[in-house]
Design an enzyme around this catalytic site. Structure first.
Site, short mmCIF file in Angstrom:
data_model
loop_
_atom_site.label_atom_id
_atom_site.label_comp_id
_atom_site.label_asym_id
_atom_site.label_seq_id
_atom_site.Cartn_x
_atom_site.Cartn_y
_atom_site.Cartn_z
N GLY A 180 7.97 4.66 0.11
CA GLY A 180 9.14 3.68 -0.33
C GLY A 180 10.44 4.28 -0.15
O GLY A 180 11.30 3.54 -0.46
N ILE A 188 15.05 4.41 -4.96
CA ILE A 188 14.40 5.25 -5.94
C ILE A 188 13.43 6.21 -5.63
O ILE A 188 13.51 7.31 -5.85
CB ILE A 188 13.82 4.08 -7.00
CG1 ILE A 188 14.69 3.36 -7.69
CG2 ILE A 188 12.84 4.89 -8.05
CD1 ILE A 188 14.17 2.08 -8.40
N ASP A 223 2.85 0.64 7.07
CA ASP A 223 2.77 -0.61 6.48
C ASP A 223 1.45 -0.73 5.44
O ASP A 223 0.65 -0.57 5.86
CB ASP A 223 2.76 -1.62 7.58
CG ASP A 223 2.89 -3.14 6.97
OD1 ASP A 223 2.48 -3.19 5.94
OD2 ASP A 223 3.52 -4.00 7.67
N VAL A 224 1.67 -0.81 4.13
CA VAL A 224 0.54 -0.86 3.36
C VAL A 224 -0.29 -2.02 3.33
O VAL A 224 -1.41 -2.00 2.47
CB VAL A 224 1.47 -0.46 1.93
CG1 VAL A 224 2.21 0.75 1.75
CG2 VAL A 224 2.06 -1.74 1.32
N ALA A 248 8.59 -9.51 -1.87
CA ALA A 248 8.12 -10.92 -2.19
C ALA A 248 9.14 -11.68 -1.23
O ALA A 248 10.12 -11.09 -1.09
CB ALA A 248 8.13 -11.37 -3.59
N TYR A 285 12.98 -13.49 -11.28
CA TYR A 285 12.13 -12.30 -10.59
C TYR A 285 10.55 -12.85 -10.33
O TYR A 285 9.96 -12.53 -9.42
CB TYR A 285 12.21 -11.22 -11.96
CG TYR A 285 11.44 -9.99 -11.17
CD1 TYR A 285 12.27 -9.28 -10.37
CD2 TYR A 285 10.23 -9.35 -11.88
CE1 TYR A 285 11.55 -8.07 -9.95
CE2 TYR A 285 9.86 -8.40 -11.47
CZ TYR A 285 10.38 -7.53 -10.49
OH TYR A 285 10.08 -6.32 -9.87
N LYS A 304 4.26 -7.49 -10.70
CA LYS A 304 4.20 -6.00 -11.51
C LYS A 304 3.21 -6.07 -12.85
O LYS A 304 2.96 -4.98 -13.22
CB LYS A 304 5.68 -5.87 -12.11
CG LYS A 304 6.57 -5.47 -10.97
CD LYS A 304 6.50 -4.37 -9.93
CE LYS A 304 7.71 -3.95 -9.13
NZ LYS A 304 7.46 -2.69 -8.42
#
Ligand code: NAD
Ligand code: 0WE
Length: 256
Positions: free
Chosen positions: A13, A20, A65-66, A96, A156, A163
């Site tokens: 990431g 982060i 690429d996950v 998204a 969101y 999430k």
């Protein structure tokens, strides 16, 4: 304090220096861990090489690429070869389609729902399954989440639902991997000014809202996410698994 001395980790990431994932990677590195990094695609390769390269010329940096099982497989094969074992994994990946974060949640398409859940939630399961065989001395898996998983944050939208799936997956993974001494936890971060937040309408107002209403009356610093990431990775958190830890200036406790 070298609380992660000798630990071997992998970080998913990092996009740029504001990510982060980069803040937590630096904290893990400073605590003594040796790290491998992945990047999403050619577009981000140079960025990640420049950042991760500061940890030494032989730092393992791999594409992942996950959504691609074959890439996940190659990554952990390479990590197994280079490290022989793994102790830490950071999941700091979410996506998204932009239109799903703009309009009315009612209009969320099947396609946007699938994409958001595949990249932002299922990937934690896939990566954990691939990492677990290498975590032969136990391990710590940390994923990033957000308050929109539990309360409605306007716009969101489907990311909040994804999430919620990520947080529930964390609990089921903690139960699945507990017997192998592998812990799985989430950090729920307050809003951070990263690439993933840029271009979100009203993001500046959201930072101001936290300053006004969070108990600590300020926003969260990247190094504070790093410190919590290092805590969760270390033996100080040896009996903590399946949890969501809030690093949000206390915002989550408020009812009004
Ligand atoms: P970022 O843009 O720096 O990181 C998001 C990362 O996801 C990028 O590195 C991107 O390459 C990666 N990614 C997206 N699709 C991928 C795919 N198919 N395969 C592999 N990687 C993919 O932004 P960030 O804010 O550092 O986000 C990191 C995590 O933190 C995310 O899970 C996000 O939901 C979470 N989070 C962010 C905030 C915030 O306000 N920025 C708050 C709480 C939680
Ligand atoms: O998890 C996130 C953002 C993740 C994200 C960001 C983007 C922007 C670009 C996922 N997918 C995309 N897709 C894109 O095309 N956060 C916690 C940051 C965030 O995003 C919001 C927020 C906050 C906070 C969106 C709407 C409202 C609040």
């Amino acid at each position: 304090m070298s609380t992660l001395q000798g630990k071997l980790g992998i970080v998913f990431g990092v996009a740029n220096k504001r990510s982060i994932a980069w803040a937590i990677a630096q904290a893990w590195h400073r605590a003594g861990a040796r790290l491998a990094f992945t990047y999403q695609g050619e577009r981000l390769k140079e960025n990640v090489e420049e950042l991760a390269g500061t940890f030494g010329p032989d730092t393992l940096i791999l594409p992942c690429d996950v959504t691609q099982d074959a890439q996940i497989e190659s990554v952990f094969a390479a990590v197994g070869e280079k490290f022989g074992r793994l102790d830490l994994m950071l999941h700091s990946v979410a996506f998204a389609p932009k239109e799903a974060l703009e309009g009315d949640f009612l209009n969320t398409s099947r396609e946007a729902f699938k994409t958001a859940h595949d990249i932002s939630a299922y990937s934690l399961i896939a990566l954990s399954r691939a990492a677990a065989p290498l975590m032969t001395a136990g391990g710590s898996i940390v994923a990033m989440t957000y308050y929109g998983a539990e309360k409605v944050i306007p716009h969101y939208n489907v990311m909040g639902v994804a999430k919620a799936a990520l947080e529930a997956s964390t609990r089921y993974l903690a139960y699945s991997l507990g017997p192998r001494k592998i812990r799985v936890n989430c950090i729920s971060a307050g809003p951070m000014n990263t690439l993933a937040a840029r271009g979100i309408a009203g993001f500046g107002d959201m930072l101001k809202h936290y300053e006004a209403h969070a108990p600590l009356k300020r926003n969260v610093l990247p190094e504070e996410l790093g410190a919590t990431g290092a805590f969760l990775a270390g033996d100080g958190a040896a009996a903590i698994t399946g949890q969501v830890i809030y690093v949000d200036s206390g915002y989550q406790i408020m009812g009004m």
